[in-house]
Design an enzyme around this catalytic site. Structure first.
Site, mmCIF file in Angstrom:
data_model
loop_
_atom_site.group_PDB
_atom_site.id
_atom_site.type_symbol
_atom_site.label_atom_id
_atom_site.label_comp_id
_atom_site.label_asym_id
_atom_site.label_seq_id
_atom_site.Cartn_x
_atom_site.Cartn_y
_atom_site.Cartn_z
ATOM 1 N N HIS A 1 59.960 56.758 52.273
ATOM 2 C CA HIS A 1 60.682 57.059 53.497
ATOM 3 C C HIS A 1 61.466 58.359 53.321
ATOM 4 C CE1 HIS A 1 63.302 54.574 50.941
ATOM 5 N NE2 HIS A 1 64.315 55.279 51.420
ATOM 6 N N ASN B 1 64.672 59.912 48.404
ATOM 7 C CA ASN B 1 65.014 59.490 47.053
ATOM 8 C C ASN B 1 63.743 58.952 46.394
ATOM 9 O OD1 ASN B 1 67.824 60.025 47.409
ATOM 10 N ND2 ASN B 1 67.978 58.133 48.605
ATOM 11 N N GLY C 1 68.190 57.046 43.257
ATOM 12 C CA GLY C 1 68.899 56.217 44.232
ATOM 13 C C GLY C 1 67.999 55.521 45.227
ATOM 14 N N HIS D 1 64.983 60.275 54.996
ATOM 15 C CA HIS D 1 66.195 60.123 55.806
ATOM 16 C C HIS D 1 66.382 61.410 56.604
ATOM 17 C CE1 HIS D 1 68.091 56.891 53.088
ATOM 18 N NE2 HIS D 1 67.121 57.364 52.328
ATOM 19 N N ASP E 1 68.914 53.877 60.503
ATOM 20 C CA ASP E 1 69.359 53.249 59.257
ATOM 21 C C ASP E 1 70.398 52.179 59.581
ATOM 22 O OD1 ASP E 1 69.346 54.299 56.023
ATOM 23 O OD2 ASP E 1 70.922 52.898 56.647
ATOM 24 N N HIS F 1 59.294 51.632 49.560
ATOM 25 C CA HIS F 1 58.273 52.056 50.518
ATOM 26 C C HIS F 1 58.692 53.471 50.910
ATOM 27 C CE1 HIS F 1 55.333 51.328 53.956
ATOM 28 N NE2 HIS F 1 55.944 52.452 54.315
HETATM 29 P P1 5GP Z 1 66.962 54.605 49.763
HETATM 30 O O1 5GP Z 1 68.209 54.489 48.961
HETATM 31 O O2 5GP Z 1 65.885 53.642 49.308
HETATM 32 O O3 5GP Z 1 66.478 56.020 49.876
HETATM 33 O O4 5GP Z 1 67.375 54.232 51.246
HETATM 34 C C1 5GP Z 1 67.153 53.003 51.822
HETATM 35 C C2 5GP Z 1 67.881 52.983 53.151
HETATM 36 O O5 5GP Z 1 67.439 51.861 53.879
HETATM 37 C C3 5GP Z 1 69.404 52.874 53.018
HETATM 38 O O6 5GP Z 1 70.017 53.983 53.670
HETATM 39 C C4 5GP Z 1 69.719 51.543 53.716
HETATM 40 O O7 5GP Z 1 70.924 51.592 54.467
HETATM 41 C C5 5GP Z 1 68.516 51.323 54.597
HETATM 42 N N1 5GP Z 1 68.183 49.921 54.848
HETATM 43 C C6 5GP Z 1 68.130 48.928 53.936
HETATM 44 N N2 5GP Z 1 67.764 47.766 54.514
HETATM 45 C C7 5GP Z 1 67.572 48.048 55.821
HETATM 46 C C8 5GP Z 1 67.182 47.258 56.941
HETATM 47 O O8 5GP Z 1 66.935 46.046 56.859
HETATM 48 N N3 5GP Z 1 67.099 47.881 58.151
HETATM 49 C C9 5GP Z 1 67.365 49.233 58.279
HETATM 50 N N4 5GP Z 1 67.254 49.739 59.498
HETATM 51 N N5 5GP Z 1 67.737 50.005 57.257
HETATM 52 C C10 5GP Z 1 67.839 49.420 56.038
#
Ligand code: 5GP
Length: 124
Positions: A104, A91, A97, A106, A33, A102
């Site tokens: 994913h 999420n 959140g 964590h 991340d 796409h």
């Molecule tokens: P979400 O909130 O959608 O579950 O999590 C998205 C995650 O993607 C966040 O933890 C954020 O820090 C990470 N993220 C967003 N943009 C990028 C990126 O360009 N590269 C990487 N490696 N992580 C990203």
């Protein structure tokens, strides 16, 4: 809602944006991340175009779903987090959140995680 090809993880999959890859095969990519909330914070994504967990579990094959979660477990073992404990977060949707549309998960570990804290709420 249709899958948006312009989302940041789609760009990572097309190699338009760099990433710090932890694991890759024909069907999944795992990478660090960009803004880690824990010492180990890895994102695992399928290469197929799924918006969220709901889309993935409704529309991917059971083989694809099984393979994905089997690999998530293997990646966590390779990262060395099962012994000390880790959190798996997905999420699903804006209210939960989700920022990147796409699917994913964590993988978060390497420290004691506060009760009730989530992938984007470690500060609370
Ligand atoms: P979400 O909130 O959608 O579950 O999590 C998205 C995650 O993607 C966040 O933890 C954020 O820090 C990470 N993220 C967003 N943009 C990028 C990126 O360009 N590269 C990487 N490696 N992580 C990203």
């Amino acid at each position: 809602m249709a899958y948006n090809n312009d989302n940041i993880f789609a760009k990572i999959l097309r190699n338009e944006i760099p990433n710090n890859t932890v694991y890759e095969d024909d069907s999944i990519l795992a990478f660090n991340d960009i803004a880690p909330k824990t010492p180990v914070h890895v994102l695992v994504i399928p290469k197929g175009n799924y918006i969220d967990l709901d889309d993935f579990t409704a529309n991917a094959s059971t083989i694809e779903i099984g393979n994905f979660f089997s690999k998530v477990g293997q990646i966590a073992r390779d990262l060395g987090v099962p012994e000390s404990g880790y959190r798996l977060v997905s999420n699903n949707g804006e209210n939960a959140g989700q920022i990147v549309p796409h699917f994913h998960v964590h993988i978060m570990g390497g420290q004691k995680i506060k009760e009730g804290s989530m992938a984007r709420g470690m500060q609370s």
